[in-house]
Design a protein around this motif. Structure first.
Motif, PDB file in Angstrom:
ATOM      1  N   PHE A  29       0.810  -1.207   0.000  1.00 36.72           N
ATOM      2  CA  PHE A  29       0.000   0.000   0.000  1.00 36.72           C
ATOM      3  C   PHE A  29       0.853   1.272   0.000  1.00 36.72           C
ATOM      4  O   PHE A  29       0.415   2.311  -0.491  1.00 36.72           O
ATOM      5  CB  PHE A  29      -0.925   0.002   1.226  1.00 36.72           C
ATOM      6  CG  PHE A  29      -1.943  -1.102   1.206  1.00 36.72           C
ATOM      7  CD1 PHE A  29      -3.125  -0.954   0.517  1.00 36.72           C
ATOM      8  CD2 PHE A  29      -1.713  -2.299   1.858  1.00 36.72           C
ATOM      9  CE1 PHE A  29      -4.072  -1.962   0.476  1.00 36.72           C
ATOM     10  CE2 PHE A  29      -2.647  -3.315   1.837  1.00 36.72           C
ATOM     11  CZ  PHE A  29      -3.834  -3.153   1.136  1.00 36.72           C
ATOM     12  N   PHE A  30       2.073   1.204   0.536  1.00 40.33           N
ATOM     13  CA  PHE A  30       2.880   2.416   0.686  1.00 40.33           C
ATOM     14  C   PHE A  30       3.516   2.849  -0.626  1.00 40.33           C
ATOM     15  O   PHE A  30       3.587   4.055  -0.915  1.00 40.33           O
ATOM     16  CB  PHE A  30       3.978   2.181   1.733  1.00 40.33           C
ATOM     17  CG  PHE A  30       4.935   3.332   1.881  1.00 40.33           C
ATOM     18  CD1 PHE A  30       4.547   4.494   2.527  1.00 40.33           C
ATOM     19  CD2 PHE A  30       6.225   3.255   1.369  1.00 40.33           C
ATOM     20  CE1 PHE A  30       5.426   5.559   2.659  1.00 40.33           C
ATOM     21  CE2 PHE A  30       7.106   4.315   1.499  1.00 40.33           C
ATOM     22  CZ  PHE A  30       6.701   5.467   2.144  1.00 40.33           C
ATOM     23  N   PHE A  31       4.001   1.910  -1.432  1.00 40.70           N
ATOM     24  CA  PHE A  31       4.731   2.259  -2.647  1.00 40.70           C
ATOM     25  C   PHE A  31       3.898   3.103  -3.617  1.00 40.70           C
ATOM     26  O   PHE A  31       4.347   4.158  -4.082  1.00 40.70           O
ATOM     27  CB  PHE A  31       5.264   1.003  -3.324  1.00 40.70           C
ATOM     28  CG  PHE A  31       6.142   1.279  -4.518  1.00 40.70           C
ATOM     29  CD1 PHE A  31       7.239   2.115  -4.421  1.00 40.70           C
ATOM     30  CD2 PHE A  31       5.862   0.702  -5.745  1.00 40.70           C
ATOM     31  CE1 PHE A  31       8.054   2.374  -5.511  1.00 40.70           C
ATOM     32  CE2 PHE A  31       6.658   0.957  -6.845  1.00 40.70           C
ATOM     33  CZ  PHE A  31       7.754   1.791  -6.728  1.00 40.70           C
ATOM     34  N   TYR A  64      -0.891   5.016 -11.897  1.00 41.04           N
ATOM     35  CA  TYR A  64      -0.848   4.767 -10.458  1.00 41.04           C
ATOM     36  C   TYR A  64      -1.431   3.390 -10.127  1.00 41.04           C
ATOM     37  O   TYR A  64      -0.877   2.660  -9.290  1.00 41.04           O
ATOM     38  CB  TYR A  64      -1.624   5.853  -9.715  1.00 41.04           C
ATOM     39  CG  TYR A  64      -1.036   7.236  -9.854  1.00 41.04           C
ATOM     40  CD1 TYR A  64       0.326   7.467  -9.657  1.00 41.04           C
ATOM     41  CD2 TYR A  64      -1.830   8.336 -10.186  1.00 41.04           C
ATOM     42  CE1 TYR A  64       0.877   8.731  -9.779  1.00 41.04           C
ATOM     43  CE2 TYR A  64      -1.287   9.609 -10.314  1.00 41.04           C
ATOM     44  CZ  TYR A  64       0.060   9.803 -10.113  1.00 41.04           C
ATOM     45  OH  TYR A  64       0.595  11.060 -10.234  1.00 41.04           O
ATOM     46  N   LEU A  65      -2.538   3.038 -10.776  1.00 41.08           N
ATOM     47  CA  LEU A  65      -3.127   1.714 -10.532  1.00 41.08           C
ATOM     48  C   LEU A  65      -2.220   0.603 -11.047  1.00 41.08           C
ATOM     49  O   LEU A  65      -2.140  -0.476 -10.450  1.00 41.08           O
ATOM     50  CB  LEU A  65      -4.502   1.614 -11.213  1.00 41.08           C
ATOM     51  CG  LEU A  65      -5.612   2.501 -10.649  1.00 41.08           C
ATOM     52  CD1 LEU A  65      -6.894   2.309 -11.455  1.00 41.08           C
ATOM     53  CD2 LEU A  65      -5.873   2.179  -9.185  1.00 41.08           C
ATOM     54  N   ALA A  66      -1.527   0.883 -12.154  1.00 32.41           N
ATOM     55  CA  ALA A  66      -0.658  -0.145 -12.739  1.00 32.41           C
ATOM     56  C   ALA A  66       0.469  -0.538 -11.809  1.00 32.41           C
ATOM     57  O   ALA A  66       0.990  -1.657 -11.900  1.00 32.41           O
ATOM     58  CB  ALA A  66      -0.087   0.352 -14.069  1.00 32.41           C
ATOM     59  N   LEU A  70       0.576  -4.438 -11.543  1.00 29.92           N
ATOM     60  CA  LEU A  70       1.705  -5.078 -12.218  1.00 29.92           C
ATOM     61  C   LEU A  70       2.725  -5.641 -11.248  1.00 29.92           C
ATOM     62  O   LEU A  70       3.050  -6.841 -11.283  1.00 29.92           O
ATOM     63  CB  LEU A  70       2.364  -4.055 -13.147  1.00 29.92           C
ATOM     64  CG  LEU A  70       3.647  -4.475 -13.871  1.00 29.92           C
ATOM     65  CD1 LEU A  70       3.366  -5.628 -14.815  1.00 29.92           C
ATOM     66  CD2 LEU A  70       4.230  -3.281 -14.632  1.00 29.92           C
ATOM     67  N   PHE A  71       3.257  -4.808 -10.360  1.00 24.88           N
ATOM     68  CA  PHE A  71       4.360  -5.222  -9.507  1.00 24.88           C
ATOM     69  C   PHE A  71       3.948  -6.269  -8.468  1.00 24.88           C
ATOM     70  O   PHE A  71       4.674  -7.232  -8.229  1.00 24.88           O
ATOM     71  CB  PHE A  71       4.948  -4.000  -8.786  1.00 24.88           C
ATOM     72  CG  PHE A  71       5.929  -3.228  -9.609  1.00 24.88           C
ATOM     73  CD1 PHE A  71       7.284  -3.512  -9.551  1.00 24.88           C
ATOM     74  CD2 PHE A  71       5.497  -2.223 -10.459  1.00 24.88           C
ATOM     75  CE1 PHE A  71       8.194  -2.796 -10.311  1.00 24.88           C
ATOM     76  CE2 PHE A  71       6.401  -1.504 -11.218  1.00 24.88           C
ATOM     77  CZ  PHE A  71       7.745  -1.787 -11.151  1.00 24.88           C
ATOM     78  N   THR A  72       2.813  -6.065  -7.827  1.00 27.21           N
ATOM     79  CA  THR A  72       2.430  -6.960  -6.729  1.00 27.21           C
ATOM     80  C   THR A  72       2.224  -8.400  -7.184  1.00 27.21           C
ATOM     81  O   THR A  72       2.779  -9.322  -6.579  1.00 27.21           O
ATOM     82  CB  THR A  72       1.179  -6.421  -6.009  1.00 27.21           C
ATOM     83  OG1 THR A  72       1.444  -5.093  -5.533  1.00 27.21           O
ATOM     84  CG2 THR A  72       0.806  -7.300  -4.832  1.00 27.21           C
ATOM     85  N   PRO A  73       1.432  -8.664  -8.241  1.00 24.62           N
ATOM     86  CA  PRO A  73       1.277 -10.073  -8.659  1.00 24.62           C
ATOM     87  C   PRO A  73       2.578 -10.701  -9.138  1.00 24.62           C
ATOM     88  O   PRO A  73       2.869 -11.860  -8.806  1.00 24.62           O
ATOM     89  CB  PRO A  73       0.258  -9.993  -9.799  1.00 24.62           C
ATOM     90  CG  PRO A  73      -0.412  -8.694  -9.646  1.00 24.62           C
ATOM     91  CD  PRO A  73       0.591  -7.770  -9.046  1.00 24.62           C
ATOM     92  N   LEU A  74       3.356  -9.949  -9.919  1.00 22.52           N
ATOM     93  CA  LEU A  74       4.605 -10.518 -10.428  1.00 22.52           C
ATOM     94  C   LEU A  74       5.532 -10.925  -9.291  1.00 22.52           C
ATOM     95  O   LEU A  74       6.060 -12.045  -9.274  1.00 22.52           O
ATOM     96  CB  LEU A  74       5.308  -9.500 -11.335  1.00 22.52           C
ATOM     97  CG  LEU A  74       4.793  -9.333 -12.758  1.00 22.52           C
ATOM     98  CD1 LEU A  74       5.639  -8.318 -13.508  1.00 22.52           C
ATOM     99  CD2 LEU A  74       4.781 -10.647 -13.503  1.00 22.52           C
ATOM    100  N   SER A  75       5.739 -10.030  -8.335  1.00 23.14           N
ATOM    101  CA  SER A  75       6.692 -10.316  -7.265  1.00 23.14           C
ATOM    102  C   SER A  75       6.138 -11.321  -6.268  1.00 23.14           C
ATOM    103  O   SER A  75       6.847 -12.241  -5.846  1.00 23.14           O
ATOM    104  CB  SER A  75       7.088  -9.026  -6.556  1.00 23.14           C
ATOM    105  OG  SER A  75       5.957  -8.400  -5.975  1.00 23.14           O
ATOM    106  N   ILE A 122      -5.824   4.056  -3.750  1.00 21.65           N
ATOM    107  CA  ILE A 122      -5.129   4.882  -4.730  1.00 21.65           C
ATOM    108  C   ILE A 122      -6.082   5.872  -5.391  1.00 21.65           C
ATOM    109  O   ILE A 122      -5.776   7.065  -5.524  1.00 21.65           O
ATOM    110  CB  ILE A 122      -4.450   3.991  -5.790  1.00 21.65           C
ATOM    111  CG1 ILE A 122      -3.292   3.217  -5.158  1.00 21.65           C
ATOM    112  CG2 ILE A 122      -3.957   4.814  -6.969  1.00 21.65           C
ATOM    113  CD1 ILE A 122      -2.737   2.130  -6.047  1.00 21.65           C
ATOM    114  N   LEU A 123      -7.245   5.402  -5.810  1.00 21.17           N
ATOM    115  CA  LEU A 123      -8.210   6.290  -6.459  1.00 21.17           C
ATOM    116  C   LEU A 123      -8.629   7.421  -5.533  1.00 21.17           C
ATOM    117  O   LEU A 123      -8.699   8.591  -5.940  1.00 21.17           O
ATOM    118  CB  LEU A 123      -9.436   5.485  -6.904  1.00 21.17           C
ATOM    119  CG  LEU A 123      -9.238   4.572  -8.118  1.00 21.17           C
ATOM    120  CD1 LEU A 123     -10.470   3.701  -8.325  1.00 21.17           C
ATOM    121  CD2 LEU A 123      -8.970   5.396  -9.363  1.00 21.17           C
TER     122      LEU A 123
END
Length: 250
Positions: A29-31, A64-66, A70-75, A122-123
């Motif tokens: 949530f912070f990033f 911002y949503l990406a 993107l990052f969370t599921p991949l990692s 984020i929204l």
């Protein structure tokens, strides 16, 4: 136990495991919040200037949503698969009725819920700190959910094929960073070289960005329906490939 029961039990276990990892919860949530504060508050958009961030604030909502889509599921999925593989946990999984596809489905659903919550945050923050004119539409739900599933499938592939957990994280970052900035998110297409613009269409994240931008701008279903269809087809394909690539124990 039925398939729904098995997936539900694994979902509950994965959800509790995520909540116990307080560092993971914090940075999930912070990033994106940090990016909004940097780009939306400190840098700000300059519609009459030149270069980056010349579009209205609402243009950058998909970017911002990406970050979390993107990052969370991949990692998360990639590193989880790599840890399970290195710890021989898939051998233990083979002794239970839970199949590899059901395991990946449960983990994907957990990420959909987590990232759905993060997307709402984020929204709200984008509207609050940047004053962006954002249309909140139910159509955002399938875009976020399908895109998360797609990148969970990619993460499963990386975790299965990379030689270590560190290698999986490095590979996910190597893929995610170019996609984040070269998929019509933060960089408008007209700022890219003409020869490179067709390459943008090869990125799955491009269709997420286009669809979310059309939805949040309120420009109508005719402008985002095709993007959602492309995302759905890609999501089914990558999730199927990710489930097939999970380590075999037979």
């Amino acid at each position: 136990m039925t398939a729904i029961g098995r997936v539900g039990a694994e979902f509950t276990a994965a959800w509790r495991s995520f909540l116990r990892r307080r560092t993971a919860v914090f940075f999930t949530f912070f990033f994106p919040v940090l990016l909004i504060l940097i780009f939306g508050v400190l840098v700000q958009t300059q519609p009459t200037g030149g270069g980056l961030f010349t579009e209205p604030a609402g243009y950058y909502v998909p970017g911002y949503l990406a970050v979390v889509v993107l990052f969370t599921p991949l990692s998360r999925i990639g590193s989880t698969v790599a840890r399970h593989r290195d710890g021989n946990r898939f051998e233990k999984l083979a002794t239970t009725p839970l199949s590899r596809a059901e395991w990946l489905l449960a983990r994907t659903l957990v990420n959909v819920v987590i990232i759905g919550i993060a997307s709402l945050l984020i929204l709200g923050l984008v509207v609050l700190v940047t004053g962006a004119d954002v249309v909140l539409s139910p159509a955002l739900i399938p875009f976020v959910g399908v895109a998360v599933a797609l990148f969970c499938g990619v993460g499963a592939l990386l975790g299965s094929l990379a030689d270590s957990t560190d290698g999986t994280i490095a590979a996910s970052n190597t893929i995610a960073l170019p996609l984040l900035f070269l998929s019509e998110t933060f960089v408008p297409p007209d700022l890219l070289p003409t020869w490179f613009q067709p390459v943008v269409n090869l990125s799955p994240l491009t269709y997420f960005a286009r669809g979310v931008r059309a939805v949040t701008n309120g420009t109508g279903a005719a402008n985002w329906g095709g993007d959602l269809v492309v995302l759905c087809v890609l999501a089914v394909g990558f999730v199927a490939l990710g489930a097939y690539a999970l380590p075999r124990t037979d």
